[in-house]
Design an enzyme around this catalytic site. Structure first.
Site, PDB file in Angstrom:
ATOM      1  N   ASP A  69      72.840 -68.484  40.320  1.00 58.73           N
ATOM      2  CA  ASP A  69      71.711 -67.866  41.033  1.00 58.73           C
ATOM      3  C   ASP A  69      71.886 -66.362  41.203  1.00 58.73           C
ATOM      4  OD1 ASP A  69      70.462 -70.282  41.173  1.00 58.73           O
ATOM      5  OD2 ASP A  69      70.854 -70.642  43.295  1.00 58.73           O
ATOM      6  N   HIS A 127      88.834 -67.048  26.226  1.00 56.71           N
ATOM      7  CA  HIS A 127      89.857 -67.433  27.197  1.00 56.71           C
ATOM      8  C   HIS A 127      89.403 -67.201  28.636  1.00 56.71           C
ATOM      9  CE1 HIS A 127      94.004 -67.502  29.039  1.00 56.71           C
ATOM     10  NE2 HIS A 127      94.096 -68.512  28.182  1.00 56.71           N
ATOM     11  N   HIS A 159      99.757 -71.835  36.701  1.00 59.52           N
ATOM     12  CA  HIS A 159      98.814 -71.230  35.756  1.00 59.52           C
ATOM     13  C   HIS A 159      98.148 -69.974  36.324  1.00 59.52           C
ATOM     14  CE1 HIS A 159      95.200 -71.537  32.931  1.00 59.52           C
ATOM     15  NE2 HIS A 159      96.246 -71.517  32.131  1.00 59.52           N
ATOM     16  N   LYS A 177      97.446 -66.110  37.535  1.00 60.46           N
ATOM     17  CA  LYS A 177      97.718 -64.758  37.063  1.00 60.46           C
ATOM     18  C   LYS A 177      97.420 -63.803  38.211  1.00 60.46           C
ATOM     19  CE  LYS A 177      96.824 -67.142  33.129  1.00 60.46           C
ATOM     20  NZ  LYS A 177      96.274 -68.507  33.083  1.00 60.46           N
ATOM     21  N   LYS A 217      87.439 -67.629  32.256  1.00 63.95           N
ATOM     22  CA  LYS A 217      87.105 -68.757  33.135  1.00 63.95           C
ATOM     23  C   LYS A 217      86.235 -68.194  34.259  1.00 63.95           C
ATOM     24  CE  LYS A 217      91.790 -69.235  31.934  1.00 63.95           C
ATOM     25  NZ  LYS A 217      91.664 -69.832  30.656  1.00 63.95           N
ATOM     26  N   ASP A 268     102.112 -52.904  46.222  1.00 63.94           N
ATOM     27  CA  ASP A 268     102.233 -52.323  47.570  1.00 63.94           C
ATOM     28  C   ASP A 268     101.450 -53.111  48.619  1.00 63.94           C
ATOM     29  OD1 ASP A 268     103.822 -50.377  46.486  1.00 63.94           O
ATOM     30  OD2 ASP A 268     102.271 -48.832  46.448  1.00 63.94           O
TER      31      ASP A 268
END
Length: 462
Positions: free
Chosen positions: A387, A380, A193, A195, A382, A200
């Site tokens: 604090d 979508h 899952h 991404k 996350k 380089d």
């Protein structure tokens, strides 16, 4: 995940639920609650710093931070085993268009290699544009390696990836659905899952955004339109990504290479994947790359940060299906005076997950947690900021699948300045959200209660 892809996945997945055993999350009682040492471990391109050097560097980097930041960093290290990496520049990216522009610009500038790891790589206008760019870079002599998840790409024609391979790009389909494609090591339940894109070995991207036209439109609060001026089907997706430069990019690169190797995909083509990375900024990061054979480090990191919160816990979560320990941690924080706010989906692409999460709303609301539902976009993202000094951005949802079964990657940024950027983004989400009150929630329709019950029964598998 769209409904078509979800239905296809569930058809393949149904029989697994009958025979697979359930894995549990770490016991919150075993998490550290007092520092075992005074200074967190700091890793640089030249190796680990000794305690004196680490303390001096952190005093400089965290000159304006509260004393609690160092303690939180030590506790998080005890829980996860991951060191801090200083000297980075981190750019916060909102929504698909901004992220795609930055990723494509970086890819165009590539000179040696592009490593891309994604759950979804669609054959649509965005996917085709990205594919054309990667093939052009390969023609220019740049090494291009792609890892795409077997379930996430079920709706993508095989011919799409064959065209990439024919152009000289190395494509790995992660844990393919067909057991004959990985005989003896079939792991359908364990999905990639993450991404990640690394260019380089020097520029890295990570967060929640896949390669898909789904992200072609900004969420409404980033557009010039007003909430009442568009049709529900016209709203975009609200997501967050980051661009990283500096020593922490090597950790993203290592996560990619490690996944490639563990899929028995053979040697990667030769390239300078790990160039020397000098400090380019003042951000101190922790990179948490988790997998099913590890001990849920992202979960532990969040639990430690929430348990240590003194002022605020602000979470934006696309698929929010917490376990009881997370619920207890949020409620306990609210009871000790912490401002606990959750931005959760009002518009969702996955109703079963939404209802499974809503099964916890009454307990959270009764415990003093404030819940808001984003109205103007499919959520979508996350992310979390605690604090104003501890921030996390990545691919992991707040659910058992992400914490136990998936290969995920989250970046923790320990920095007050970056925390202010995260708070600004959170407050923008709040302005486009509707608060859910306890009285209102107790008056919801019985049909919703039934859906929540069904979602709760299926929560381990969704």
């Amino acid at each position: 995940m769209n409904n078509k892809r979800l239905r296809t996945f569930l058809a393949f997945f149904a029989f697994i639920c009958v025979v697979a055993s359930c894995k549990t999350l770490p016991d919150a009682e075993t998490l550290p609650d007092s520092p075992a040492k005074a200074t967190p471990t700091v890793k640089t391109p030249r190796g680990m710093l000794d305690n004196r050097q680490a303390a001096a560097l952190l005093r400089k980097r965290w000159a304006n931070a509260s004393p609690d930041l160092k303690q939180l960093a030590v506790l998080e290290e005890q829980a996860t085993g991951a060191p801090l990496i200083p000297g980075n520049k981190v750019t916060l990216l909102f929504d698909g268009p901004a992220t795609m522009r930055e990723m494509m610009a970086a890819a165009r500038d590539a000179r040696t290699s592009i490593n891309l790891e994604t759950y979804i790589f669609d054959q649509d206008p965005i996917g085709l544009q990205f594919a054309e760019l990667l093939m052009e870079k390969r023609r220019q002599g740049v090494v291009v390696n792609i890892i795409a998840d077997g379930v996430g790409t079920l709706a993508t024609p095989k011919e799409f990836f064959e065209r990439l391979r024919a152009a000289g790009i190395n494509v790995l389909i992660f844990n393919p659905v067909n057991p004959l494609q990985r005989p003896g090591n079939w792991q359908l339940n364990n999905r990639d899952h993450r991404k990640i894109m690394v260019v380089d070995g020097k520029v890295g991207f990570t967060g929640g955004i896949n390669i898909s036209e789904t992200y072609a439109n900004s969420s409404l609060f980033r557009s010039r339109k007003k909430p009442g001026s568009v049709n529900k089907d016209d709203v975009g997706w609200r997501d967050t990504h980051i661009r990283i430069e500096g020593p922490a990019v090597a950790a993203l690169q290592y996560a990619f290479v490690d996944n490639w190797v563990h899929q028995d995909a053979g040697e990667l083509p030769q390239a300078d994947y790990f160039p020397r990375l000098a400090p380019v900024g003042d951000k101190v990061l922790r990179v948490l790359a988790t997998s099913p054979d590890r001990d849920s480090e992202i979960y532990k990191s969040m639990m430690v940060a929430m348990n240590e919160a003194k002022q605020s816990i602000h979470i934006t979560s696309a698929y929010f299906v917490p376990d009881q320990q997370i619920v207890d941690s949020l409620v306990n924080a609210a009871k000790r005076g912490v401002d606990v706010k959750l931005v959760l989906p009002g518009v969702s692409d996955h109703d079963l997950i939404k209802y499974a999460g809503q099964a916890f709303y009454e307990q959270l609301l009764a415990g003093g947690v404030k819940i808001y539902q984003l109205q103007v976009a499919v959520l979508h993202a996350k992310t979390a900021v605690i604090d104003g000094i501890w921030s996390t951005i990545g691919s992991a949802n707040i659910d058992r699948r992400s914490f136990i079964h998936n290969y995920e990657l989250n970046v923790v940024v320990l920095d007050p300045g970056f925390g202010r950027d995260m708070e600004a983004a959170f407050n923008e989400d709040l302005r486009s959200s509707k608060q859910v009150t306890l009285d209102q929630w107790r008056d919801r329709p019985w049909k919703d209660r039934l859906r929540e019950f069904i979602g709760r029964l299926a929560e381990y598998w969704i």
